[in-house]
Write a protein that holds these residues in place. Sequence first.
Motif, PDB file in Angstrom:
ATOM      1  N   TYR B 259       0.844  -1.052   0.011  1.00  0.00           N
ATOM      2  CA  TYR B 259      -0.155   0.240   0.083  1.00  0.00           C
ATOM      3  C   TYR B 259       0.831   1.285  -0.144  1.00  0.00           C
ATOM      4  CZ  TYR B 259      -3.150   3.417   2.273  1.00  0.00           C
ATOM      5  OH  TYR B 259      -4.072   4.237   2.596  1.00  0.00           O
ATOM      6  N   VAL B 260       1.926   1.081   0.915  1.00  0.00           N
ATOM      7  CA  VAL B 260       2.659   2.414   1.071  1.00  0.00           C
ATOM      8  C   VAL B 260       3.277   2.973  -0.105  1.00  0.00           C
ATOM      9  CG1 VAL B 260       4.595   3.372   2.142  1.00  0.00           C
ATOM     10  CG2 VAL B 260       2.965   2.046   3.407  1.00  0.00           C
ATOM     11  N   PRO B 261       3.992   2.227  -0.927  1.00  0.00           N
ATOM     12  CA  PRO B 261       4.472   2.845  -2.275  1.00  0.00           C
ATOM     13  C   PRO B 261       3.672   3.308  -3.168  1.00  0.00           C
ATOM     14  CG  PRO B 261       4.875   0.627  -2.224  1.00  0.00           C
ATOM     15  CD  PRO B 261       4.636   0.720  -0.800  1.00  0.00           C
ATOM     16  N   GLN B 262       2.432   2.826  -3.021  1.00  0.00           N
ATOM     17  CA  GLN B 262       1.285   3.381  -4.260  1.00  0.00           C
ATOM     18  C   GLN B 262       0.838   4.648  -3.629  1.00  0.00           C
ATOM     19  OE1 GLN B 262      -1.127   0.125  -6.084  1.00  0.00           O
ATOM     20  NE2 GLN B 262      -0.385  -1.073  -4.636  1.00  0.00           N
ATOM     21  N   VAL B 263       0.487   4.775  -2.378  1.00  0.00           N
ATOM     22  CA  VAL B 263      -0.113   5.921  -1.912  1.00  0.00           C
ATOM     23  C   VAL B 263       0.943   7.199  -1.601  1.00  0.00           C
ATOM     24  CG1 VAL B 263      -2.171   5.154  -1.075  1.00  0.00           C
ATOM     25  CG2 VAL B 263      -0.099   5.327   0.515  1.00  0.00           C
ATOM     26  N   GLY B 264       2.251   6.509  -1.405  1.00  0.00           N
ATOM     27  CA  GLY B 264       3.322   7.596  -1.445  1.00  0.00           C
ATOM     28  C   GLY B 264       3.470   8.402   0.117  1.00  0.00           C
ATOM     29  N   ILE B 265       2.752   7.599   1.083  1.00  0.00           N
ATOM     30  CA  ILE B 265       2.993   8.226   2.541  1.00  0.00           C
ATOM     31  C   ILE B 265       2.630   7.177   3.640  1.00  0.00           C
ATOM     32  CG2 ILE B 265       0.717   9.096   2.568  1.00  0.00           C
ATOM     33  CD1 ILE B 265       1.910  11.300   4.338  1.00  0.00           C
ATOM     34  N   ILE B 266       3.231   7.295   4.565  1.00  0.00           N
ATOM     35  CA  ILE B 266       2.649   6.489   5.839  1.00  0.00           C
ATOM     36  C   ILE B 266       2.820   7.302   7.050  1.00  0.00           C
ATOM     37  CG2 ILE B 266       5.019   5.160   6.108  1.00  0.00           C
ATOM     38  CD1 ILE B 266       1.791   3.173   7.149  1.00  0.00           C
ATOM     39  N   ASN B 267       1.726   7.367   7.814  1.00  0.00           N
ATOM     40  CA  ASN B 267       1.977   7.984   9.110  1.00  0.00           C
ATOM     41  C   ASN B 267       1.003   7.450  10.383  1.00  0.00           C
ATOM     42  OD1 ASN B 267      -0.859   9.031   8.723  1.00  0.00           O
ATOM     43  ND2 ASN B 267      -0.176  10.733   7.875  1.00  0.00           N
ATOM     44  N   PRO B 268       1.189   7.792  11.410  1.00  0.00           N
ATOM     45  CA  PRO B 268       0.509   7.170  12.467  1.00  0.00           C
ATOM     46  C   PRO B 268      -0.811   7.047  12.450  1.00  0.00           C
ATOM     47  CG  PRO B 268       2.243   8.700  13.450  1.00  0.00           C
ATOM     48  CD  PRO B 268       2.121   8.962  11.765  1.00  0.00           C
ATOM     49  N   SER B 269      -1.636   8.018  11.868  1.00  0.00           N
ATOM     50  CA  SER B 269      -3.007   7.919  11.535  1.00  0.00           C
ATOM     51  C   SER B 269      -3.391   6.643  11.091  1.00  0.00           C
ATOM     52  CB  SER B 269      -3.527   9.023  10.875  1.00  0.00           C
ATOM     53  OG  SER B 269      -3.361   8.806   9.527  1.00  0.00           O
ATOM     54  N   GLU B 270      -2.708   5.803  10.281  1.00  0.00           N
ATOM     55  CA  GLU B 270      -3.046   4.454   9.707  1.00  0.00           C
ATOM     56  C   GLU B 270      -3.352   3.445  10.970  1.00  0.00           C
ATOM     57  OE1 GLU B 270      -3.523   3.328   6.824  1.00  0.00           O
ATOM     58  OE2 GLU B 270      -3.005   5.252   5.815  1.00  0.00           O
ATOM     59  N   PHE B 271      -2.736   3.979  12.137  1.00  0.00           N
ATOM     60  CA  PHE B 271      -3.149   3.020  13.282  1.00  0.00           C
ATOM     61  C   PHE B 271      -4.347   3.210  14.086  1.00  0.00           C
ATOM     62  CE2 PHE B 271       1.470   2.603  13.353  1.00  0.00           C
ATOM     63  CZ  PHE B 271       1.723   1.333  13.649  1.00  0.00           C
ATOM     64  N   SER B 272      -5.246   4.362  13.572  1.00  0.00           N
ATOM     65  CA  SER B 272      -6.293   4.569  14.492  1.00  0.00           C
ATOM     66  C   SER B 272      -7.279   3.695  14.495  1.00  0.00           C
ATOM     67  CB  SER B 272      -6.955   6.141  13.796  1.00  0.00           C
ATOM     68  OG  SER B 272      -7.603   5.798  12.799  1.00  0.00           O
ATOM     69  N   PRO B 273      -7.853   3.534  15.506  1.00  0.00           N
ATOM     70  CA  PRO B 273      -8.842   2.494  15.797  1.00  0.00           C
ATOM     71  C   PRO B 273     -10.015   2.468  14.495  1.00  0.00           C
ATOM     72  CG  PRO B 273      -8.245   3.360  17.809  1.00  0.00           C
ATOM     73  CD  PRO B 273      -7.895   4.326  16.869  1.00  0.00           C
ATOM     74  N   GLY B 274     -10.210   3.412  14.242  1.00  0.00           N
ATOM     75  CA  GLY B 274     -11.362   3.912  13.160  1.00  0.00           C
ATOM     76  C   GLY B 274     -11.107   2.985  11.964  1.00  0.00           C
ATOM     77  N   ASN B 275      -9.745   2.991  11.490  1.00  0.00           N
ATOM     78  CA  ASN B 275      -9.486   2.310  10.181  1.00  0.00           C
ATOM     79  C   ASN B 275      -9.435   0.771  10.445  1.00  0.00           C
ATOM     80  OD1 ASN B 275      -8.579   4.623   9.461  1.00  0.00           O
ATOM     81  ND2 ASN B 275      -6.470   4.280   9.062  1.00  0.00           N
ATOM     82  N   SER B 276      -9.409   0.211  11.638  1.00  0.00           N
ATOM     83  CA  SER B 276      -9.533  -1.016  11.549  1.00  0.00           C
ATOM     84  C   SER B 276     -10.882  -1.698  11.732  1.00  0.00           C
ATOM     85  CB  SER B 276      -8.936  -1.658  13.090  1.00  0.00           C
ATOM     86  OG  SER B 276      -7.513  -1.392  13.237  1.00  0.00           O
ATOM     87  N   LEU B 277     -11.795  -0.649  12.412  1.00  0.00           N
ATOM     88  CA  LEU B 277     -13.155  -1.112  12.401  1.00  0.00           C
ATOM     89  C   LEU B 277     -14.181  -0.944  10.888  1.00  0.00           C
ATOM     90  CD1 LEU B 277     -14.357   0.548  15.589  1.00  0.00           C
ATOM     91  CD2 LEU B 277     -15.342  -1.412  14.852  1.00  0.00           C
ATOM     92  N   GLU B 278     -13.294   0.211  10.278  1.00  0.00           N
ATOM     93  CA  GLU B 278     -13.896   0.126   8.825  1.00  0.00           C
ATOM     94  C   GLU B 278     -13.567  -1.053   8.074  1.00  0.00           C
ATOM     95  OE1 GLU B 278     -12.815   4.182   7.221  1.00  0.00           O
ATOM     96  OE2 GLU B 278     -13.330   3.386   5.531  1.00  0.00           O
ATOM     97  N   ALA B 279     -12.508  -1.390   8.084  1.00  0.00           N
ATOM     98  CA  ALA B 279     -12.003  -2.778   7.519  1.00  0.00           C
ATOM     99  C   ALA B 279     -12.786  -3.855   7.855  1.00  0.00           C
ATOM    100  CB  ALA B 279     -10.501  -3.198   7.735  1.00  0.00           C
ATOM    101  N   VAL B 280     -13.188  -3.998   9.165  1.00  0.00           N
ATOM    102  CA  VAL B 280     -14.266  -5.128   9.737  1.00  0.00           C
ATOM    103  C   VAL B 280     -15.326  -4.857   9.124  1.00  0.00           C
ATOM    104  CG1 VAL B 280     -15.285  -6.069  11.647  1.00  0.00           C
ATOM    105  CG2 VAL B 280     -13.036  -5.331  11.889  1.00  0.00           C
ATOM    106  N   VAL B 281     -15.896  -3.705   8.790  1.00  0.00           N
ATOM    107  CA  VAL B 281     -17.173  -3.419   7.948  1.00  0.00           C
ATOM    108  C   VAL B 281     -17.123  -4.001   6.462  1.00  0.00           C
ATOM    109  CG1 VAL B 281     -18.465  -1.748   7.013  1.00  0.00           C
ATOM    110  CG2 VAL B 281     -18.430  -1.851   9.651  1.00  0.00           C
TER     111      VAL B 281
END
Lengths: 516, 343
Positions: B259-281
């Motif tokens: 994912y990272v080389p395609q979007v060109g950035i990685i930062n700590p907001s990727e860890f936010s609990p909301g992201n994981s929940l979205e993926a579960v949905v």
Amino acid sequence: MIARLLAVLLFCALAASARAQTRFEELVPRLGAGFGPAAEAVQALGAQGDPRALPILRALSDGRLLRNAEGRVILDGRDAATGEAIPAEGASRINLNNRLRVVLRGAIGRLALSSPNAAERRAAADAVFRTRSAENVPLLEDALSNESIPEIRALMELALGASRLLVDDVTVQRAGIIVLGGAGTPEARALLLEARAAKPELAPDIDAAVATIDRRLAIRRAFETVFQGLSLGSVLLLAALGLAITFGVMGVINMAHGEMVMIGAYTTFMVQEALRHTAWAGWSLPLSVPAAFIVTALVGVVLERCLIRHLYGRPLETLLLTFGIGMMLQQAVRLIFGAQNREVLSPAWMQGTLLLPGGLPVTANRLWIIVFGLAVLAVTMLAIRFTRFGLEMRAVVQNRRIAATMGIRTGWVDAATFAFGSGLAGLAGVALSQIDNVSPNLGTGYIIDSFMVVVFGGVGSLVGTLVGALTLGLVNKLLEPYAGAVLAKVAVLVGIMLFIQRRPKGLFALKGRAAE
Amino acid sequence: MRRLIILGIALLLALLPALNLTGLGISDFVVTVVGKWLCYAILALSIDLAWGYAGILSLGHGAFFALGGYAMGMHLMRLIGPRGSYGHPVLPDFMVFLGYQELPWFWWGFQSFPFAMLMALLIPGALAFLVGYLAFRSRITGVYLSILTQALTYALMLAFFRNDMGLGGNNGFTDFKELLGLPLNTPLARALLFWASLAALCGCLWLGTSIARSKLGRVLVGVRDGEARLRFLGYDTLQHKLFVFVLSAMMAGIAGALYVPQVGIINPSEFSPGNSLEAVVWVAFGGRGTLVGAVLGAFTVNALKTWLTSVAPDVWLFVLGAVFVAVTLLLPRGLIGLLEKRR
């Protein structure tokens, strides 16, 4: 009390002015008679403590005092000594040199010490502390005996101790050291260490005083940490109580709980706005308590009846559902109120800092939140223990089917329980509006911590919630000085994960049949 | 039959970057966005493997995804070399800015591509092993495990936001230049990354399906539906759960690394609990326990998101919330369930 104090002050001022009557008129003209005589006059005026001298000396220090060819000193077109009007033509400004400036600062400070204005006395005590000299001792002793405001007393004591150190008499110096030791502030400690280098013969006394100060500072630091921990703990308690009800009693994971807290905070804001410019404006916060409870409880009932009741017994699905609801609530509030922070004002009785005996400071709003948190906990426990609703709730928790056969309407109990838990979240919102920004994502920051509290304390136990919240708050604040705020939080989370290894059901696990 | 359909769709998707390369009407944007969705689909697949089969609902899978991403990000940062704005031969820009004198020890080795890829697998795997072992051993299941994993990703987010972690603080890593000698902003690099993601997705799908069909898969379903009974029958459920959880975390790590080389950035907001929940949905929406459904869900929800956030950004969160509600109340078996009912 205040009237008596004023009378004493007035009496002192009158007595002093009667004694100094003749001298005052003689001294003032000398201010313009060259640097040497002026300095002596300034010192004499300062020592007398006549309040009339204060504006004159201030004018001299600001360069507003004039002197005419006859040698009369003029302030604002009047003779400074007698008050008769004289033209200012041909008058010249009285100049200052460095020695005069130093003397002036001290004299103004000493005069202001006996001023009837508290703010002026405070500033004066500070000024005297900075220009400390042996001559200030009698004046400060005098001022101290008349002073009643503790904060100013503390400042004066500091100045007195510092000045006594400069008196050329070992017993007085020892007294000064004791006063400084009693003051127990970092400034006093620095002064003592400075004096220790200058006067090696006093070293044993000074060391003892420094040790006292260090002990008191350590106690104060420990107290502050504990207070902050309790304060954080009570916030967590408020946020987790509602969760403990819905999660612990009903087995419903309410991820929208944080949003309920947020709605409670916004209700507080709405009540404040509605009462602004009315006679009730000062009561908006107490009135917000029932308002927030009712609003969030209503939201809770609607959610429970329309959505959540279809998913009982399927906790994972409930979790996803409530997360989605929370998302929508948050976005709705963001669209209605905007994404920026809303300001909720604290009433006057919640502002400022209280000094406990021993000079321990506590911020009033944090103290109120601790009180509020404990009160809400007590009311909740009483409601569950002694009301009809509480009885039915416990019955449904223990055995739903038998409760139903006994004629308890379990559906109604479910709805009421969920409403009660949501209402408690609303109360947490009222408290949080006082210490945090009221913004749409207010609740998100607390939801995970609240879950940790419930899991740590033991699901279904309100005592567990209390102990869990206070423990987490305290541990967080105890770790913060060593590890920083973020690492402290991480350490607490890791600690809970390890704790759950030993006690998977939390601190206060339910036993027997109630456990399943 | 189903296998043929999947193969056909995969081939059609593979055509996208080829059309872009030859200039036949597919824009760069489409290739990047669909490439991103492919990574999300791998993440969804990994969640479905743990949740749909073994009943382990992790609300912290975003953490494994982000850790994989960080491993790749560290490699990309090392490859920038002296081309950073401070021009330091070894240290990335943010380290120069923070006054580092030398590379911290945990950055050693990341200049090598194989090492970085190994770490993108091993770090999420090791974390999953640790957390899984501790949690499954003390028989933490259901919502407790969900909350714990959510706290885990939250704690990691807080930690990664700190500047003195030596991992870029809240700005994370960005401004990447090249990967494997290929400049990242060229159509060819985009196409290759796209194909790599597609291949990884197909590989994971194949692996997941074989596991689901094997005896292991049956045991996992048993764990989901009646763990205590399975334990009494003599199965070591801890081992089975741990295996699938670690495998799933590694898949999420691969997804993050792609994912990272395609979007060109990685930062700590990727860890936010909301992201994981979205993926579960995504998984729930597509249909849990079907693997294909997870992929389908990831594509549908993300397509909806991309479209709605450009057309009506205010409405998106309402729609996402409504998807949460609809999927739990009305579509317990997801889109796949709906399709199968039709048939």
